[in-house]
Write a protein that holds these residues in place. Sequence first.
Motif, PDB file in Angstrom:
ATOM      1  N   MET A  84      37.349  30.830  46.647  1.00 33.20           N
ATOM      2  CA  MET A  84      36.467  29.721  47.018  1.00 33.20           C
ATOM      3  C   MET A  84      36.461  28.613  45.976  1.00 33.20           C
ATOM      4  O   MET A  84      36.231  27.459  46.292  1.00 33.20           O
ATOM      5  CB  MET A  84      35.051  30.242  47.254  1.00 33.20           C
ATOM      6  N   VAL A  85      36.731  28.973  44.707  1.00 36.88           N
ATOM      7  CA  VAL A  85      36.816  27.925  43.692  1.00 36.88           C
ATOM      8  C   VAL A  85      37.996  27.009  44.011  1.00 36.88           C
ATOM      9  O   VAL A  85      37.890  25.781  43.922  1.00 36.88           O
ATOM     10  CB  VAL A  85      36.963  28.537  42.283  1.00 36.88           C
ATOM     11  N   SER A  90      33.189  34.661  36.563  1.00 40.23           N
ATOM     12  CA  SER A  90      34.024  33.750  37.350  1.00 40.23           C
ATOM     13  C   SER A  90      33.163  32.847  38.220  1.00 40.23           C
ATOM     14  O   SER A  90      33.622  31.825  38.710  1.00 40.23           O
ATOM     15  CB  SER A  90      35.001  34.542  38.214  1.00 40.23           C
ATOM     16  N   TYR A 147      31.256  27.393  39.135  1.00 38.86           N
ATOM     17  CA  TYR A 147      30.606  26.581  40.169  1.00 38.86           C
ATOM     18  C   TYR A 147      29.640  25.572  39.566  1.00 38.86           C
ATOM     19  O   TYR A 147      29.543  24.440  40.043  1.00 38.86           O
ATOM     20  CB  TYR A 147      29.856  27.474  41.156  1.00 38.86           C
ATOM     21  N   VAL A 150      33.178  39.847  45.023  1.00 36.18           N
ATOM     22  CA  VAL A 150      32.728  38.670  44.272  1.00 36.18           C
ATOM     23  C   VAL A 150      33.877  38.088  43.459  1.00 36.18           C
ATOM     24  O   VAL A 150      34.109  36.873  43.453  1.00 36.18           O
ATOM     25  CB  VAL A 150      31.557  39.050  43.346  1.00 36.18           C
ATOM     26  N   LEU A 151      34.615  38.972  42.782  1.00 36.05           N
ATOM     27  CA  LEU A 151      35.659  38.510  41.860  1.00 36.05           C
ATOM     28  C   LEU A 151      36.738  37.722  42.598  1.00 36.05           C
ATOM     29  O   LEU A 151      37.124  36.635  42.193  1.00 36.05           O
ATOM     30  CB  LEU A 151      36.286  39.728  41.164  1.00 36.05           C
ATOM     31  N   TYR A 184      36.934  36.769  46.183  1.00 33.93           N
ATOM     32  CA  TYR A 184      36.599  35.729  47.157  1.00 33.93           C
ATOM     33  C   TYR A 184      35.703  34.665  46.560  1.00 33.93           C
ATOM     34  O   TYR A 184      36.017  33.479  46.615  1.00 33.93           O
ATOM     35  CB  TYR A 184      35.977  36.363  48.397  1.00 33.93           C
ATOM     36  N   ALA A 185      34.550  35.087  45.977  1.00 34.94           N
ATOM     37  CA  ALA A 185      33.625  34.079  45.452  1.00 34.94           C
ATOM     38  C   ALA A 185      34.181  33.435  44.190  1.00 34.94           C
ATOM     39  O   ALA A 185      34.027  32.239  43.978  1.00 34.94           O
ATOM     40  CB  ALA A 185      32.272  34.714  45.179  1.00 34.94           C
ATOM     41  N   GLY A 186      34.841  34.235  43.341  1.00 36.54           N
ATOM     42  CA  GLY A 186      35.240  33.714  42.038  1.00 36.54           C
ATOM     43  C   GLY A 186      36.558  33.000  42.017  1.00 36.54           C
ATOM     44  O   GLY A 186      36.769  32.105  41.198  1.00 36.54           O
ATOM     45  N   ALA A 187      37.492  33.360  42.877  1.00 39.89           N
ATOM     46  CA  ALA A 187      38.816  32.753  42.796  1.00 39.89           C
ATOM     47  C   ALA A 187      39.152  31.923  44.034  1.00 39.89           C
ATOM     48  O   ALA A 187      39.409  30.732  43.941  1.00 39.89           O
ATOM     49  CB  ALA A 187      39.866  33.836  42.583  1.00 39.89           C
ATOM     50  N   VAL A 244      30.331  31.014  49.966  1.00 36.31           N
ATOM     51  CA  VAL A 244      30.207  31.769  48.711  1.00 36.31           C
ATOM     52  C   VAL A 244      28.948  32.631  48.751  1.00 36.31           C
ATOM     53  O   VAL A 244      28.985  33.833  48.448  1.00 36.31           O
ATOM     54  CB  VAL A 244      30.149  30.806  47.506  1.00 36.31           C
TER      55      VAL A 244
END
Lengths: 176, 372
Positions: free
Chosen positions: A65-66, B141, B145, A57-58, A60-63, A34
């Motif tokens: 990887m979550v 989003s 985390y 970010v939206l 890959y990091a936000g969806a 992330v």
Amino acid sequence: MPEPLFYFFSLLTLIFGVGVVINRNPVASALCLVASFIGLAAIYVSLNAYFLGTIQVLVYAGAVMVLFLFIIMLMDIRAEERRKFNLVAVGGGMVLVIGFLAMFSSVVSGFKGGEQRLSQLPLDTTKSDVVEIGKTLFTDYTFHLQIVGVLLLVATVGVVVLSRREDRPSAPHEAP
Amino acid sequence: MDWFFTLSTAVKVVLSIVTLLTIVALASYAERRVSAIIQDRVGPNRVGVPLTLFGAKKDWAFFGLLQPLADGLKFILKEDFVPAHVKKFYFWLAPALTMIPALLTFAVIPFGSTMVVGEHTVPMVIANLNVGPLFILAISSLSVYGIVLAGWSSNSKYPFLGGVRSSSQMISYEISLGLSLVPVLMVFGELNLSKIVDYQNHNGWLLLPAWGEGLSVERWVLMIPMLISFLIFTISVFAETNRMPFDLPECETELVAGYHTEYSSMKFALFFMGEYAAMVVGSGIIVTLYLGGWSLPFGLLQNDEGSIWKSLAHVGCFLTKVVAWIIFFMWVRWTLPRFRYDQLMRLGWVWLFEIALANVFLTAVIIMIFRK
């Protein structure tokens, strides 16, 4: 773009990228990934590609990887942490990396145009990058976009089919 | 980059963080007062300036407005207890990760009309991005985390269940949050929040097109999809900020306190403040997109010349709208019962998602008919 910022974010991306590989704890690896994505997004933003950076970010990091983290959290992490380094795998990996680096350096050194510094390209700030990307996607690459759409639809239908519960022939609460 | 830009941006950053944290503190007080009014109680009305300590006859109570200060002092002075079974690094990281995204999203929300100071123009927004709404979606989003890590690192049952719940809840509602925004962006044809507010200032708010170009048949017909989008967006904001009726991640009756069960003192306070900051920012986004941002209704008080006083009046107008929304959030919390978890998931996936998707097509058809 200020050069120190570029080196800072590149370093950040690379350090966390290495962190993904060498961490034994899957959650730590996922979080490193992330952070690495966010560093990459910062590089996009510094190149004035705000749209790409935000989407990075939206999505890959936000969806993505979550969801990864969600699955990893359900695993038995201690079993994963106890695993020792597999020497054969590490050696094989090193050979691959060295081979790739050799090929990369030979290709780059063979490219003469890379030796001179690029002149500063004029940046057209009147155009919005969102509008330009949208236009390109929906004019030159409409067909490809449709194909990707169909692919995603097929994947969605597949997931629904796979995760659908079998209908039980007789539900217990229907019994008198 | 000239010095004035740097200086004015620094001033704006500091002032907005201070304002945001003040609103958060006052909201924690207001929550208790509003709940007290709804439940026919008095609420905290005592903490003020203790003048009796200095020999005066009576204390100044100020309706208990200094309660947040007392709370803050209590949180700092309490023992910061870290259970032995937690994963320390993530346990410490999680509270910060819930607080920071909420503060970051505020950077793109315009909170006033452009000011002219001397020969410089100062836009009343920290970062005037061309991808405002996307930036907000992207950063908010990331706030999941904090909750997920808090639940996981606590290494105990209830926080873990809270963390798992919240991650699936936030992912589910992010979809309807994003999709409900699409019709709005189609109407504006713009992703820059400052321009969106400016357009609404001159041509009628999205939900009150009563002046300027807003007095067209198109805008009034578009009210139907806009109202749908507004409702879906508001419901999704409730779910994304983990507020009642969707506060399943910390549902007391089932999960003790959910993901922050193992937290104490200031680390707990950070979760608490993060939730309120997210609520403030959520209200700010709703106000900016649907209710004209900093502009007054019916095109009153236009500020084309960049007068400082009018600009400050617009900031006040923005804050008033945001505070009104925060009180609405509280009102909902204390009057609605909590959803069951399966109901929450069904609402998100079966209803809101599909309606939001259909709404995009409805808006497209209306726009196509009127702008052909």
